[in-house]
Design a protein around this motif. Structure first.
Motif, PDB file in Angstrom:
ATOM      1  N   LEU A 161       0.816  -1.224   0.000  1.00 28.60           N
ATOM      2  CA  LEU A 161       0.000   0.000   0.000  1.00 28.60           C
ATOM      3  C   LEU A 161       0.850   1.275   0.000  1.00 28.60           C
ATOM      4  O   LEU A 161       0.308   2.372   0.017  1.00 28.60           O
ATOM      5  N   GLY A 162       2.171   1.130   0.024  1.00 25.91           N
ATOM      6  CA  GLY A 162       3.019   2.327  -0.140  1.00 25.91           C
ATOM      7  C   GLY A 162       3.716   2.812   1.122  1.00 25.91           C
ATOM      8  O   GLY A 162       3.993   3.999   1.244  1.00 25.91           O
ATOM      9  N   LYS A 163       4.007   1.909   2.057  1.00 25.89           N
ATOM     10  CA  LYS A 163       4.674   2.343   3.297  1.00 25.89           C
ATOM     11  C   LYS A 163       6.107   2.812   2.992  1.00 25.89           C
ATOM     12  O   LYS A 163       6.523   3.866   3.467  1.00 25.89           O
ATOM     13  N   THR A 164       6.838   2.018   2.198  1.00 28.93           N
ATOM     14  CA  THR A 164       8.217   2.406   1.859  1.00 28.93           C
ATOM     15  C   THR A 164       8.210   3.722   1.079  1.00 28.93           C
ATOM     16  O   THR A 164       9.040   4.605   1.325  1.00 28.93           O
ATOM     17  N   THR A 165       7.270   3.845   0.164  1.00 29.48           N
ATOM     18  CA  THR A 165       7.177   5.070  -0.636  1.00 29.48           C
ATOM     19  C   THR A 165       7.004   6.290   0.262  1.00 29.48           C
ATOM     20  O   THR A 165       7.621   7.333   0.038  1.00 29.48           O
ATOM     21  N   CYS A 166       6.186   6.162   1.304  1.00 30.64           N
ATOM     22  CA  CYS A 166       5.983   7.277   2.243  1.00 30.64           C
ATOM     23  C   CYS A 166       7.318   7.701   2.856  1.00 30.64           C
ATOM     24  O   CYS A 166       7.595   8.898   2.985  1.00 30.64           O
ATOM     25  N   ALA A 167       8.144   6.713   3.216  1.00 30.11           N
ATOM     26  CA  ALA A 167       9.433   7.034   3.837  1.00 30.11           C
ATOM     27  C   ALA A 167      10.325   7.786   2.843  1.00 30.11           C
ATOM     28  O   ALA A 167      10.962   8.784   3.199  1.00 30.11           O
TER      29      ALA A 167
END
Ligand code: ADE
Length: 357
Positions: free
Chosen positions: A92-98
């Protein structure tokens, strides 16, 4: 010399702006899942949005992060926004948020998966290589071992590292100051995070499954990057089979692109997409063979359940963790599967969907 020595191998990698370290493989069945993840991960990086404006969906989370970061920037101290724990299903994009946070701040993102930090010297090496305002992203943070987890407490709280040397009565603790950093932890299992670790995060935020309209926008953006055309109906078909998950939208886009190339066309029409999904056995809800096998096994072998997770996983020859983290959340979201204290159960809706009643 301290018994907890920083690992040198990490220092060599810090030349790159973004560092991703994958977990060590523990068993044959995990090997399959992890290898798949690595290949998909590489493809995912090229499709990653470059700014919060490009990042589609998760509006509430974006707002919370923007408020936190802009307030911290006004104070002239980015890291004062505090540590962030993101939880929810994978993809769902957790790494992308970081990554996007590090871009906003103008710092580096250091990306790790908890199993790759299994020795105290691993986490010590990582912490000692951080620069001011860097983002330290730890995926699957619920899998940190106890020693590593406890080593993180002083850095999270006071930005210092307690290194011990000697044994027994002669044990000495040396306190090393660290630059202020932001820890972004990601987990699929909030319940498995210990209270002392959880309490050290300022923000604890859930990542939600995406709406179809957002996944359509993501599919169109991905098609543009991958250099092929999607008709409006074709993007809707991809979105509705994406299980609320952008990583799946991107994977389906790659499959459809290749299938279109095989058909000697650069335009993925609804007919081409339908043919591709029939070949790949992806149905209208986005269910694939393994999903159907989970439900069929529950129904046919266990009379609908309850069946324990490990038993079910062994019966279909899948890794229990993959079943629990990847397959089950969406089957539950669709109302096809229930987790009860006695085990997994197929619902009436699942019987109907698969044509048993
Ligand atoms: N690719 C993967 N996730 C995305 C998102 N949330 N927005 C845009 N592109 C994406």
């Amino acid at each position: 010399m301290s018994p907890i020595e920083p690992s040198n191998s990490y220092k060599q990698k810090t030349e790159n702006k973004i560092i991703e370290t994958r977990p060590k493989l523990e068993s044959k069945s995990k090997l399959k899942a992890e290898n798949l993840n690595q290949a998909e991960n590489q493809a995912e990086i090229t499709l990653r949005p470059n700014s919060l404006d490009e990042y589609i969906g998760q509006e509430r989370l974006k707002k919370i992060l923007m408020i936190g970061i802009s307030a911290a920037l006004k104070r002239g101290d980015s890291s004062s926004m505090g540590h962030i724990l993101l939880y929810g299903p994978p993809g769902l994009g957790k790494t992308t948020c970081a990554f996007l946070l590090s871009k906003l701040i103008g710092s580096q993102a250091h990306v790790f998966s908890a199993p790759s930090l299994d020795k105290p010297k691993d986490i010590v090496g990582v912490l000692m290589s951080l620069q001011k305002d860097d983002i330290l992203f730890i995926d699957e943070i619920h899998r940190l071992n106890k020693i590593t987890e406890e080593l993180l407490y002083p850095p999270m709280e006071d930005y210092c590292l307690d290194l011990s040397s000697g044994n027994g009565a002669s044990t000495r603790i040396t306190r090393l100051p660290l630059p202020k950093f932001i820890l972004v932890g990601a987990t699929t299992k909030l319940g498995n995070i210990s209270a002392p670790l959880r309490d050290r995060f300022t923000h604890i935020q859930k990542m939600e499954f995406y709406q179809e309209a957002d996944l359509i926008t993501i599919a169109n953006r991905t098609a543009k990057i991958l250099n092929f055309d999607l008709s409006p109906k074709a993007s809707q078909m991809i979105a509705s089979r994406s299980r609320g998950t952008p990583r799946i939208t991107n994977r389906l886009c790659r499959l459809v692109r290749d299938f279109s190339a095989h058909k000697n066309t650069n335009l993925a029409s609804p007919e081409v997409v339908e043919e591709a999904f029939t070949l790949f056995q992806i149905d209208e809800c986005g269910l694939e063979n393994t999903d159907r096998e989970i439900l069929k096994t529950l129904i046919e072998n266990y009379n609908g359940g309850p069946a324990g997770l490990e038993t079910l996983a062994a019966t279909i020859g899948e890794d229990a963790r993959t079943l629990e983290d990847f397959y089950e959340p969406f089957l539950m979201q669709l109302g096809f599967l229930e987790r009860t204290s006695k085990g997994r159960k197929a619902t009436t809706k699942a019987y109907q969907y698969l044509g048993y009643s």
